[in-house]
Scaffold this motif. Structure first.
Motif, PDB file in Angstrom:
ATOM      1  N   SER A 126       9.602 -11.238  -1.685  1.00 18.08           N
ATOM      2  CA  SER A 126       9.718  -9.842  -1.754  1.00 18.08           C
ATOM      3  C   SER A 126       8.785  -9.439  -2.893  1.00 18.08           C
ATOM      4  O   SER A 126       7.965  -8.390  -2.879  1.00 18.08           O
ATOM      5  CB  SER A 126      11.071  -9.223  -1.879  1.00 18.08           C
ATOM      6  OG  SER A 126      11.550  -9.584  -2.968  1.00 18.08           O
ATOM      7  N   ALA A 161       5.058  -7.425  -2.135  1.00 19.88           N
ATOM      8  CA  ALA A 161       4.840  -6.240  -3.139  1.00 19.88           C
ATOM      9  C   ALA A 161       3.579  -6.116  -4.050  1.00 19.88           C
ATOM     10  O   ALA A 161       2.888  -5.211  -4.039  1.00 19.88           O
ATOM     11  CB  ALA A 161       6.160  -5.729  -3.703  1.00 19.88           C
ATOM     12  N   TYR A 202       6.043  -1.890   0.241  1.00 12.44           N
ATOM     13  CA  TYR A 202       7.409  -1.450   0.033  1.00 12.44           C
ATOM     14  C   TYR A 202       8.284  -1.937   1.134  1.00 12.44           C
ATOM     15  O   TYR A 202       9.527  -2.243   0.980  1.00 12.44           O
ATOM     16  CB  TYR A 202       7.374   0.044  -0.263  1.00 12.44           C
ATOM     17  CG  TYR A 202       6.695   0.549  -1.589  1.00 12.44           C
ATOM     18  CD1 TYR A 202       6.958  -0.322  -2.824  1.00 12.44           C
ATOM     19  CD2 TYR A 202       5.798   1.556  -1.692  1.00 12.44           C
ATOM     20  CE1 TYR A 202       6.310   0.213  -3.907  1.00 12.44           C
ATOM     21  CE2 TYR A 202       5.192   1.892  -2.962  1.00 12.44           C
ATOM     22  CZ  TYR A 202       5.502   1.326  -4.027  1.00 12.44           C
ATOM     23  OH  TYR A 202       5.056   1.779  -5.290  1.00 12.44           O
ATOM     24  N   TRP A 203       7.827  -1.685   2.184  1.00  8.97           N
ATOM     25  CA  TRP A 203       8.635  -2.029   3.494  1.00  8.97           C
ATOM     26  C   TRP A 203       9.025  -3.408   3.412  1.00  8.97           C
ATOM     27  O   TRP A 203      10.215  -4.036   3.736  1.00  8.97           O
ATOM     28  CB  TRP A 203       8.098  -1.595   4.682  1.00  8.97           C
ATOM     29  CG  TRP A 203       8.253  -0.376   5.233  1.00  8.97           C
ATOM     30  CD1 TRP A 203       7.374   0.900   5.162  1.00  8.97           C
ATOM     31  CD2 TRP A 203       9.593   0.323   5.356  1.00  8.97           C
ATOM     32  NE1 TRP A 203       7.984   1.789   5.487  1.00  8.97           N
ATOM     33  CE2 TRP A 203       9.409   1.674   5.753  1.00  8.97           C
ATOM     34  CE3 TRP A 203      10.895   0.001   5.675  1.00  8.97           C
ATOM     35  CZ2 TRP A 203      10.336   2.593   6.223  1.00  8.97           C
ATOM     36  CZ3 TRP A 203      11.779   0.716   5.960  1.00  8.97           C
ATOM     37  CH2 TRP A 203      11.705   2.047   6.130  1.00  8.97           C
ATOM     38  N   MET A 248       9.124  -5.707   0.835  1.00  9.18           N
ATOM     39  CA  MET A 248       9.831  -6.078  -0.402  1.00  9.18           C
ATOM     40  C   MET A 248      11.243  -5.553   0.007  1.00  9.18           C
ATOM     41  O   MET A 248      12.281  -6.313  -0.152  1.00  9.18           O
ATOM     42  CB  MET A 248       9.525  -5.126  -1.337  1.00  9.18           C
ATOM     43  CG  MET A 248      10.203  -5.380  -2.950  1.00  9.18           C
ATOM     44  SD  MET A 248       9.582  -4.570  -3.979  1.00  9.18           S
ATOM     45  CE  MET A 248       9.717  -2.911  -3.740  1.00  9.18           C
ATOM     46  N   ALA A 249      11.213  -4.241   0.546  1.00  2.00           N
ATOM     47  CA  ALA A 249      12.773  -3.859   1.192  1.00  2.00           C
ATOM     48  C   ALA A 249      13.406  -4.581   1.906  1.00  2.00           C
ATOM     49  O   ALA A 249      14.523  -5.086   1.965  1.00  2.00           O
ATOM     50  CB  ALA A 249      12.652  -2.475   1.695  1.00  2.00           C
ATOM     51  N   PHE A 276      14.360  -7.991   0.583  1.00  2.00           N
ATOM     52  CA  PHE A 276      15.624  -7.688  -0.207  1.00  2.00           C
ATOM     53  C   PHE A 276      16.744  -7.447   0.466  1.00  2.00           C
ATOM     54  O   PHE A 276      17.886  -8.265   0.066  1.00  2.00           O
ATOM     55  CB  PHE A 276      15.223  -6.574  -1.372  1.00  2.00           C
ATOM     56  CG  PHE A 276      16.488  -6.338  -2.221  1.00  2.00           C
ATOM     57  CD1 PHE A 276      16.648  -6.706  -3.283  1.00  2.00           C
ATOM     58  CD2 PHE A 276      17.607  -5.214  -1.845  1.00  2.00           C
ATOM     59  CE1 PHE A 276      17.587  -6.698  -4.096  1.00  2.00           C
ATOM     60  CE2 PHE A 276      18.387  -4.817  -2.771  1.00  2.00           C
ATOM     61  CZ  PHE A 276      18.651  -5.620  -3.773  1.00  2.00           C
ATOM     62  N   VAL A 277      16.717  -6.912   1.523  1.00  2.00           N
ATOM     63  CA  VAL A 277      17.967  -6.721   2.383  1.00  2.00           C
ATOM     64  C   VAL A 277      18.533  -8.136   2.925  1.00  2.00           C
ATOM     65  O   VAL A 277      19.408  -8.542   3.066  1.00  2.00           O
ATOM     66  CB  VAL A 277      17.605  -5.736   3.487  1.00  2.00           C
ATOM     67  CG1 VAL A 277      18.626  -5.806   4.492  1.00  2.00           C
ATOM     68  CG2 VAL A 277      17.511  -4.371   2.955  1.00  2.00           C
TER      69      VAL A 277
END
Length: 230
Positions: free
Chosen positions: A34, A38, A201-202, A204-205, A208-209
């Protein structure tokens, strides 16, 4: 029988530890992924913005070259009027300023022509710009400077209102075309930069999720396998 159970329990514990190590390793890899993705897309976005700023500087430069010659024309009219009434101080000041504007115009044009990453396909339009500039400078601006120095105010005004305006328009046509190209290129780069940033960003998100989901799975397994029997 007891020894066999202990042996099976030991093997299961080893397998469980291996599973936990695998899960936590995956979580760490996802976190690293992530951050890495990013950083990559944000770097690409920053590079695109730098390129867009560079194009904006080039656009400002070629536009400034045209504007400087227009200001020089007005200053030469002022100098001619001052020379006509023998106001030598104003004449010298306006003449010097006009000469400075011509030099500044030439400098901005040279900077434009020496820009980095110039494409071969741009050479045709660059040639048109250079030719129109040389005609404008040599046949209008320099002629007005000579007329002003010679005290021929009427000739200066005539040159400004006829030939200078015609050559100004002839020079402004390829300049406007180039400015339009540079503006569109800068807009496309800004759009790509925004898309890269959004994608970073997507990703990375998402990573992370996914790492959170893996952590929850690990917690559930620990609770059910280790904590529940206790």
């Amino acid at each position: 029988m007891s020894v066999q159970k202990e042996k099976l329990s030991y093997i299961n514990n080893i397998r469980l530890v291996s599973l936990f190590i695998t899960l936590f390793s995956i979580i760490l890899i996802l976190f690293a992924l992530s951050i890495g993705t990013a950083s990559y897309f944000l770097k690409q976005s920053n590079n695109s913005l730098d390129k867009a700023n560079e194009l904006s500087d080039i656009r400002a430069g070629i536009s400034s070259s045209l504007d400087q010659l227009r200001v020089a024309r007005l200053l030469l009219i002022q100098a001619g009027a001052a020379n006509r009434i023998s106001d030598h101080e104003v004449f010298k000041s306006a003449s010097d300023q006009a000469a400075g504007r011509v030099r500044a115009s030439q400098k901005r044009l040279d900077e434009y022509l020496a820009r980095p990453d110039k494409l071969e396909s741009e050479s045709v339009l660059d040639g048109e710009i250079l030719k129109a500039y040389a005609d404008y400078r040599d046949n209008a601006i320099l002629a007005m400077q000579k007329a002003t120095s010679d005290g021929e105010f009427e000739d200066t005004v005539t040159l400004e209102s006829t030939l200078a305006r015609q050559l100004d328009e002839a020079f402004s046509v390829p300049v406007r075309k180039k400015v339009t190209e540079l503006t569109k290129a800068a807009q496309d780069i800004n759009l790509r930069a925004a898309e890269n940033a959004k994608l970073g960003y997507w990703m990375m998100a998402g990573s992370f999720v996914l790492s959170i989901v893996m952590a929850i799975m690990a917690y559930i397994m620990v609770r059910n396998v280790i904590l529940a029997p206790i």
